[in-house]
Design an enzyme around this catalytic site. Structure first.
Site, mmCIF file in Angstrom:
data_model
loop_
_atom_site.group_PDB
_atom_site.id
_atom_site.type_symbol
_atom_site.label_atom_id
_atom_site.label_comp_id
_atom_site.label_asym_id
_atom_site.label_seq_id
_atom_site.Cartn_x
_atom_site.Cartn_y
_atom_site.Cartn_z
ATOM 1 C CB CYS A 56 -24.293 -74.220 30.607
ATOM 2 S SG CYS A 56 -25.162 -75.317 31.748
ATOM 3 C CB VAL A 64 -30.089 -78.630 37.205
ATOM 4 C CG1 VAL A 64 -31.301 -77.845 37.668
ATOM 5 C CG2 VAL A 64 -29.080 -77.711 36.540
ATOM 6 C CB THR A 73 -31.249 -73.776 29.906
ATOM 7 O OG1 THR A 73 -30.623 -73.621 31.186
ATOM 8 C CG2 THR A 73 -31.042 -72.531 29.068
ATOM 9 C CE LYS A 127 -27.670 -77.432 27.591
ATOM 10 N NZ LYS A 127 -28.669 -76.414 27.849
ATOM 11 C CE LYS A 150 -28.844 -70.976 32.552
ATOM 12 N NZ LYS A 150 -27.912 -71.004 33.671
ATOM 13 C CG LEU A 174 -26.957 -75.027 39.579
ATOM 14 C CD1 LEU A 174 -25.825 -75.808 38.944
ATOM 15 C CD2 LEU A 174 -27.747 -75.936 40.491
ATOM 16 C CE LYS A 227 -17.859 -74.813 36.416
ATOM 17 N NZ LYS A 227 -18.723 -73.699 36.683
ATOM 18 N N GLY A 277 -15.950 -74.303 27.760
ATOM 19 C CA GLY A 277 -16.612 -75.553 27.388
ATOM 20 C C GLY A 277 -17.759 -75.780 28.340
ATOM 21 C CG PHE A 336 -17.257 -65.137 33.916
ATOM 22 C CD1 PHE A 336 -17.413 -66.287 33.162
ATOM 23 C CD2 PHE A 336 -17.724 -65.141 35.222
ATOM 24 C CE1 PHE A 336 -18.016 -67.416 33.690
ATOM 25 C CE2 PHE A 336 -18.324 -66.271 35.766
ATOM 26 C CZ PHE A 336 -18.476 -67.410 34.994
HETATM 27 P P1 NAD Z 1 -27.938 -83.797 33.043
HETATM 28 O O1 NAD Z 1 -27.739 -84.313 31.663
HETATM 29 O O2 NAD Z 1 -26.846 -83.912 34.048
HETATM 30 O O3 NAD Z 1 -29.231 -84.497 33.677
HETATM 31 C C1 NAD Z 1 -30.456 -84.592 33.032
HETATM 32 C C2 NAD Z 1 -31.195 -85.803 33.576
HETATM 33 O O4 NAD Z 1 -32.518 -85.827 33.048
HETATM 34 C C3 NAD Z 1 -30.563 -87.143 33.215
HETATM 35 O O5 NAD Z 1 -30.270 -87.870 34.394
HETATM 36 C C4 NAD Z 1 -31.640 -87.846 32.380
HETATM 37 O O6 NAD Z 1 -31.658 -89.251 32.541
HETATM 38 C C5 NAD Z 1 -32.891 -87.193 32.885
HETATM 39 N N1 NAD Z 1 -34.046 -87.305 31.975
HETATM 40 C C6 NAD Z 1 -34.093 -87.123 30.634
HETATM 41 N N2 NAD Z 1 -35.346 -87.291 30.184
HETATM 42 C C7 NAD Z 1 -36.120 -87.574 31.252
HETATM 43 C C8 NAD Z 1 -37.493 -87.830 31.431
HETATM 44 N N3 NAD Z 1 -38.339 -87.828 30.397
HETATM 45 N N4 NAD Z 1 -37.938 -88.070 32.690
HETATM 46 C C9 NAD Z 1 -37.091 -88.093 33.730
HETATM 47 N N5 NAD Z 1 -35.775 -87.830 33.629
HETATM 48 C C10 NAD Z 1 -35.278 -87.582 32.399
HETATM 49 O O7 NAD Z 1 -28.373 -82.288 32.862
HETATM 50 P P2 NAD Z 1 -28.043 -81.015 33.805
HETATM 51 O O8 NAD Z 1 -26.643 -80.589 33.602
HETATM 52 O O9 NAD Z 1 -28.564 -81.263 35.161
HETATM 53 O O10 NAD Z 1 -28.966 -79.917 33.090
HETATM 54 C C11 NAD Z 1 -30.384 -79.984 33.117
HETATM 55 C C12 NAD Z 1 -30.935 -78.693 32.558
HETATM 56 O O11 NAD Z 1 -30.537 -77.599 33.401
HETATM 57 C C13 NAD Z 1 -30.425 -78.337 31.170
HETATM 58 O O12 NAD Z 1 -31.446 -77.683 30.471
HETATM 59 C C14 NAD Z 1 -29.290 -77.392 31.446
HETATM 60 O O13 NAD Z 1 -29.067 -76.513 30.366
HETATM 61 C C15 NAD Z 1 -29.806 -76.642 32.644
HETATM 62 N N6 NAD Z 1 -28.754 -76.066 33.505
HETATM 63 C C16 NAD Z 1 -27.629 -76.790 33.759
HETATM 64 C C17 NAD Z 1 -26.658 -76.242 34.603
HETATM 65 C C18 NAD Z 1 -25.374 -76.995 34.885
HETATM 66 O O14 NAD Z 1 -24.445 -76.382 35.410
HETATM 67 N N7 NAD Z 1 -25.286 -78.279 34.566
HETATM 68 C C19 NAD Z 1 -26.858 -74.991 35.180
HETATM 69 C C20 NAD Z 1 -28.047 -74.313 34.938
HETATM 70 C C21 NAD Z 1 -28.991 -74.868 34.087
#
Ligand code: NAD
Length: 436
Positions: free
Chosen positions: A261, A11, A121, A264, A205, A151, A322, A258, A250
């Site tokens: 998102c 994200v 999220t 969890k 969300k 996204l 996916k 899986g 969907f």
């Molecule tokens: P991710 O695990 O790929 O990345 C998270 C990043 O945050 C990691 O690089 C980690 O090192 C960093 N981090 C952790 N603690 C930190 C801190 N204190 N300071 C700075 N950086 C820190 O996660 P993601 O998939 O990008 O998801 C992030 C959030 O967005 C989650 O809450 C997720 O539910 C939500 N989200 C994800 C998606 C998706 O498709 N992946 C879509 C929508 C929303």
């Protein structure tokens, strides 16, 4: 506008590069020094179509930089985006430690008023907790805004640059105006910004992911009924999806959902319901159906071989949860591979991009092969687990000639049973009346 994005995962990286592409000055900060070093070398730590070009272009223009000092990154930023992970705790609730730590660091680093925007999220009410933390540590004014991200991995860049809607949860006029300015380049053709209270934004969300996951589990439940009563879920899907009130998306039966998102977020939503004294019974069933479905392919393969998988070589096409991503978090392929290995099978697997990520989780117990036909060579059975485009129309004659056994398990219903059978292969899909 000066923007700091905290957390450079799927994200944060996409959002940071997307905002930079609109002309903003963006610094993406992460505590993972290795990740930042990789980005500074011009490499992208994740696979996401189009992201390398988007990042490259904006780094070159000097609008996008990377940092490990989160507090310094927040200094001078008018908008600070929190995009750190919110992984599940053992009880299913969201682990908010990362976001709270990030909020505190950001608060200390502020050098003026800022909108602190939560893109991660987070459960309803988290915005209030972030606000308390920031208030305790900041010396400047601020507003905490909920701005959930919708996204999807595999098409994240497109989704981010052309969002269906932008949800802004805030009652602070300055913050709302700031977010309106930030998103103006994304909403030029139509007004897709919905401003609401912060709690509703946070819940929206979870509601969106819950609805999408519900459709999948509903179809998987129906698919199992189709197998029992001799109907074809693919016909049912088309008949169902052509109703404009329902729509086509969907509605695919398969091996279960899986990813990082859905699993969890559903567990976190169920947890929120429990804490509020309002059990979310539909979502509990959605999760239970999905857990069952992830074992479905292993059960079918076991049944086909009369419970004896010892020494059988099973080829897996697709590992990522996916297509379009290398994300292996909660991928159904992991459940399948572990079940087959536990039964004494030899597992050979391929995936266009997820082999390095899968290797970390399955190590040398699984043999990884780059080419799909080489993966199928000498296999007693082949299972499609991820519906990558390149698996959609294979040469079945070639497949039949390289395999030792003559059976395929189509975990995503991407093949026409008649076409497969013409090549002399037995076909078993999900909900197509073809269960062994
Ligand atoms: P991710 O695990 O790929 O990345 C998270 C990043 O945050 C990691 O690089 C980690 O090192 C960093 N981090 C952790 N603690 C930190 C801190 N204190 N300071 C700075 N950086 C820190 O996660 P993601 O998939 O990008 O998801 C992030 C959030 O967005 C989650 O809450 C997720 O539910 C939500 N989200 C994800 C998606 C998706 O498709 N992946 C879509 C929508 C929303």
């Amino acid at each position: 506008m000066r923007i700091a994005v905290i957390g450079t995962g799927y994200v944060g990286l996409v959002a940071g590069a997307g905002f930079a592409d609109m002309g903003n000055d963006v610094v993406c900060a992460d505590i993972d020094e290795q990740k930042i070093a990789t980005l500074r070398r011009g490499e992208i730590p994740i696979y996401e179509p189009g992201l390398d070009k988007l990042i490259g272009r904006n780094v070159e223009e000097g609008r996008l930089t990377f940092a490990t000092d989160v507090a310094a990154a927040a200094g001078g930023a008018e908008v600070v985006i929190l995009a750190v992970g919110t992984p599940p705790l053992p009880d299913g609730s969201a682990d908010l430690a990362h976001i709270f730590r990030a909020a505190e660091t950001v608060a200390r680093g502020l050098t003026g008023w800022a909108a602190i925007v939560t893109k991660s999220t987070v459960p309803v009410g988290t915005g209030d907790q972030i606000e308390d933390i920031v208030r305790r540590h900041a010396r400047y004014g601020f507003a905490v805004v909920s701005n959930p991200e919708f996204l999807k991995e595999g098409d994240a860049v497109n989704d981010f640059l052309k969002p269906d809607r932008i949800i802004v949860g805030s009652s602070d006029p300055r913050a709302i105006a700031t977010l309106q300015a930030l998103y103006a380049p994304f909403t030029r053709s139509s007004d897709r910004m919905l401003v609401m209270d912060r709690r509703s934004a946070e819940l929206t969300k979870y509601a969106a992911n819950s609805m999408l996951a519900t459709r999948i589990s509903f179809m998987n439940d129906l698919a199992n009924l189709c197998d029992a009563v001799g109907a074809d879920i693919e016909c049912v899907r088309k008949g169902l999806g052509s109703d404009a009130r329902i729509g086509t998306k969907f509605l695919y039966a398969g091996v279960g959902f899986g990813g990082s998102c859905f699993p969890k977020d559903l567990r976190a939503a169920i947890n929120t319901g429990k804490q509020a004294g309002v059990p979310l019974q539909v979502l509990e069933a959605v999760v239970a159906v999905n857990e069952r479905q992830k074992h479905r392919l292993a059960e079918d393969i076991r049944r086909y071989f009369h419970g004896d998988l010892a020494g059988k070589r099973i080829a897996l096409w697709g590992l990522a949860f996916k297509p379009g991503t290398d994300d292996m978090r909660e991928a159904p392929a992991l459940v399948l591979a572990e079940a087959l290995l536990a039964d004494g099978a030899e597992v050979v697997a391929t995936d266009p991009v997820a082999i390095p990520a899968a290797r970390k989780l399955l190590d040398e117990r699984v043999r990884f092969v780059e080419s799909s036909y080489a993966c199928a060579e000498g296999a007693d059975a082949l299972a499609v687990v991820t519906e990558w485009r390149e698996y959609r129309r294979p040469n079945f004659e070639r497949l039949a000639s390289v395999m030792r056994g003559q059976v395929v398990f189509d975990g995503r219903n991407i093949w026409e049973p008649a076409e497969v059978r013409k090549a002399g292969l037995a076909y078993h899909g999900i909900g197509r009346g073809t269960r062994p």
